[in-house]
Design an enzyme around this catalytic site. Structure first.
Site, PDB file in Angstrom:
ATOM      1  N   PRO A  79       0.820  -1.217   0.000  1.00 41.17           N
ATOM      2  CA  PRO A  79       0.000   0.000   0.000  1.00 41.17           C
ATOM      3  C   PRO A  79       0.852   1.263   0.000  1.00 41.17           C
ATOM      4  O   PRO A  79       1.741   1.416   0.831  1.00 41.17           O
ATOM      5  CB  PRO A  79      -0.770  -0.109   1.333  1.00 41.17           C
ATOM      6  CG  PRO A  79       0.120  -0.919   2.218  1.00 41.17           C
ATOM      7  CD  PRO A  79       0.809  -1.892   1.307  1.00 41.17           C
ATOM      8  N   ALA A  81       0.142   5.580  -0.519  1.00 42.99           N
ATOM      9  CA  ALA A  81      -0.969   6.527  -0.556  1.00 42.99           C
ATOM     10  C   ALA A  81      -0.950   7.368  -1.837  1.00 42.99           C
ATOM     11  O   ALA A  81       0.085   7.486  -2.494  1.00 42.99           O
ATOM     12  CB  ALA A  81      -0.880   7.440   0.671  1.00 42.99           C
ATOM     13  N   SER A 108      -4.219   1.046  -0.468  1.00 39.15           N
ATOM     14  CA  SER A 108      -4.039   1.901   0.710  1.00 39.15           C
ATOM     15  C   SER A 108      -5.368   2.485   1.158  1.00 39.15           C
ATOM     16  O   SER A 108      -6.190   2.904   0.336  1.00 39.15           O
ATOM     17  CB  SER A 108      -3.071   3.042   0.381  1.00 39.15           C
ATOM     18  OG  SER A 108      -3.056   3.976   1.431  1.00 39.15           O
ATOM     19  N   HIS A 252       8.422  -0.016   6.376  1.00 34.42           N
ATOM     20  CA  HIS A 252       7.668   1.095   5.794  1.00 34.42           C
ATOM     21  C   HIS A 252       8.517   1.791   4.711  1.00 34.42           C
ATOM     22  O   HIS A 252       8.429   2.998   4.501  1.00 34.42           O
ATOM     23  CB  HIS A 252       7.301   2.087   6.903  1.00 34.42           C
ATOM     24  CG  HIS A 252       5.938   2.697   6.768  1.00 34.42           C
ATOM     25  ND1 HIS A 252       4.898   2.400   7.615  1.00 34.42           N
ATOM     26  CD2 HIS A 252       5.433   3.610   5.910  1.00 34.42           C
ATOM     27  CE1 HIS A 252       3.834   3.111   7.283  1.00 34.42           C
ATOM     28  NE2 HIS A 252       4.126   3.843   6.237  1.00 34.42           N
ATOM     29  N   ASP A 284       8.496  -6.697   2.421  1.00 35.15           N
ATOM     30  CA  ASP A 284       8.680  -5.611   1.442  1.00 35.15           C
ATOM     31  C   ASP A 284       9.858  -4.749   1.851  1.00 35.15           C
ATOM     32  O   ASP A 284      10.388  -4.861   2.951  1.00 35.15           O
ATOM     33  CB  ASP A 284       7.392  -4.810   1.188  1.00 35.15           C
ATOM     34  CG  ASP A 284       7.043  -3.808   2.288  1.00 35.15           C
ATOM     35  OD1 ASP A 284       7.885  -3.508   3.159  1.00 35.15           O
ATOM     36  OD2 ASP A 284       5.893  -3.319   2.267  1.00 35.15           O
ATOM     37  N   GLY A 286      12.816  -2.506  -0.722  1.00 33.84           N
ATOM     38  CA  GLY A 286      14.040  -2.613  -1.517  1.00 33.84           C
ATOM     39  C   GLY A 286      14.058  -3.690  -2.577  1.00 33.84           C
ATOM     40  O   GLY A 286      15.095  -3.933  -3.193  1.00 33.84           O
ATOM     41  N   ARG A 308       7.547   1.558  -4.012  1.00 35.16           N
ATOM     42  CA  ARG A 308       7.896   2.607  -4.975  1.00 35.16           C
ATOM     43  C   ARG A 308       7.941   2.145  -6.431  1.00 35.16           C
ATOM     44  O   ARG A 308       7.497   2.900  -7.317  1.00 35.16           O
ATOM     45  CB  ARG A 308       9.231   3.258  -4.587  1.00 35.16           C
ATOM     46  CG  ARG A 308       9.144   4.009  -3.256  1.00 35.16           C
ATOM     47  CD  ARG A 308      10.491   4.578  -2.852  1.00 35.16           C
ATOM     48  NE  ARG A 308      10.470   5.233  -1.565  1.00 35.16           N
ATOM     49  CZ  ARG A 308      10.572   4.598  -0.394  1.00 35.16           C
ATOM     50  NH1 ARG A 308      10.694   3.290  -0.357  1.00 35.16           N
ATOM     51  NH2 ARG A 308      10.549   5.280   0.737  1.00 35.16           N
TER      52      ARG A 308
END
Ligand SMILES: Cc1cc2nc3c(=O)[nH]c(=O)nc-3n(C[C@H](O)[C@H](O)[C@H](O)COP(=O)(O)O)c2cc1C
Length: 361
Positions: A79, A81, A108, A252, A284, A286, A308
């Site tokens: 997720p 935003a 998200s 995160h 998650d 990297g 990302r």
């Protein structure tokens, strides 16, 4: 940027050129000195692969499942935003790309498109999971859960590493209202009209969340609960005790507490801590290469997620860009399997990994 992207990192520059500086830093950045942000992808270098030769890898099955839902390869989307900053179709474009790639998406709670519109835009067999921050106003959380249940979301992914927002230096330096037209349809109650300022205040309120709230959540819904943000064996055992169906090992994306380890460095001890339970462990942070995916699976993850890179794909070409990013990861993962001598996910075992001490790098 003249040629077509051929690897996941090739997509990143497109985001920088297509959004304002403030939005670029919003997506790129991490907390404080960004030690953890940098550590996440770099840490994969410590895990070297020990391939096995002379196995028939001419046919490979990359498919798997999470919580009983089928994926064509073990990579989903975490997720993040506000996809409307990046593309006019926002999370609908992301979800379509995910769906075409045979992947899964955690939507998200702070998406700009409604969870119903996102659900209506994907193939019926695409696993959609719904992300929750347990906001201080629990009635808003419960309303969002009822909507997610009705729209067919398969699980709730609860962020537990954000009792307060991390110190995101880059956002504070670029402290502009990034887009005043943005809305948060999952934060408002049905029929409610609230100002943008009120919605922002709700989103940013400290949460006062404890393990008891996880029990509360399990009482009010029958959807499986995945806890996102676990970094220690101790919390992993608590997650099992409190009835979690899954753990998403996550820091995160380096945006909360700076200085915590790269997720791949804590994965094995978390997998160990939950051994013997039915809890699925994901990771998650990297993930940029097919070999990263394979390393995480070898160290015990059932699947991994990207944050990302999906945004970079969205900036590159909307739905198609997201599909392309996932498609490249799938191809690279399938190739890594072949080169390691694996034809199915059950062949991906810890003995494929040699761990290098930091001092030898
Ligand atoms: C712009 C942005 C927004 C994010 N928003 C959330 C969020 O609302 N809730 C959450 O649990 N994680 C959020 N994350 C973290 C991601 O879910 C994920 O853990 C992280 O991005 C994974 O690392 P990666 O970007 O290196 O793949 C966000 C990350 C980014 C980059």
């Amino acid at each position: 940027m003249a040629s077509e992207p051929v690897c996941v990192e090739d997509f990143e520059p497109y985001l920088k050129t297509r959004v304002s500086d403030a939005i670029w830093h919003y997506y790129r950045g991490g907390a404080d000195d960004e030690q953890t942000l940098r550590a996440n992808p770099l840490a994969y270098q410590r895990y070297r692969l020990l391939p096995r030769c002379l196995r028939d890898v001419s046919k490979r099955d990359t498919s798997t499942s999470i919580l009983g839902q089928r994926l064509s390869f073990p990579v989903g989307v975490s997720p993040t935003a506000c996809h409307a900053f990046v593309h006019r179709d926002g999370e609908i474009a992301t979800a379509k790309g995910v769906s075409n790639a045979g992947s899964a998406m955690v939507l998200s709670m702070f998406s700009n498109k409604s969870l119903e519109d996102v659900a209506a835009s994907v193939h019926p067999d695409t696993p959609l999971l719904f992300h929750l921050n347990i906001l201080r106003d629990r009635s808003r959380v419960e309303a969002a859960i009822r909507r997610a249940e009705a729209a067919g979301y398969k699980a709730l992914v609860v962020t537990i590493d954000q009792p307060m927002l991390g110190n995101r230096t880059y956002i504070r330096r670029n402290n502009k209202d990034m887009d005043p037209t943005i809305t948060f349809p999952q934060v408002v109650l049905p029929g409610e009209e609230i100002t943008r300022e009120k919605a922002r205040a709700i989103v940013n309120e400290p949460q006062a969340l404890t393990w008891k709230d996880i029990l509360w959540l399990r009482r009010i819904t029958s959807l499986p609960v995945v806890l996102k943000g676990i970094l220690t064996a101790e919390d992993a055992r608590e997650a099992v005790r409190h009835g979690a169906a899954g753990i998403l090992v996550s820091n995160h994306g380096g945006r909360q507490l700076d200085g915590v380890p790269a997720t791949i460095d804590v994965l094995a001890e978390i997998v160990d801590a939950v051994r013997g339970s039915n809890v699925e462990v994901y990771l998650d942070g990297g993930i940029r290469k097919g070999t990263d995916v394979l390393k995480a699976l070898a160290l015990g993850a059932r699947a991994v997620f990207i944050g990302r890179p999906a945004i970079w794909g969205l900036a590159y070409d909307g739905e198609k860009g997201v599909e392309q990013v996932l498609g490249i990861l799938k191809e690279e993962f399938s190739l890594a399997m072949a080169l390691c001598g694996c034809s199915s996910l059950s062949d991906i075992t810890p003995d494929l990994i040699a761990t290098m001490p930091y001092s030898k790098m």
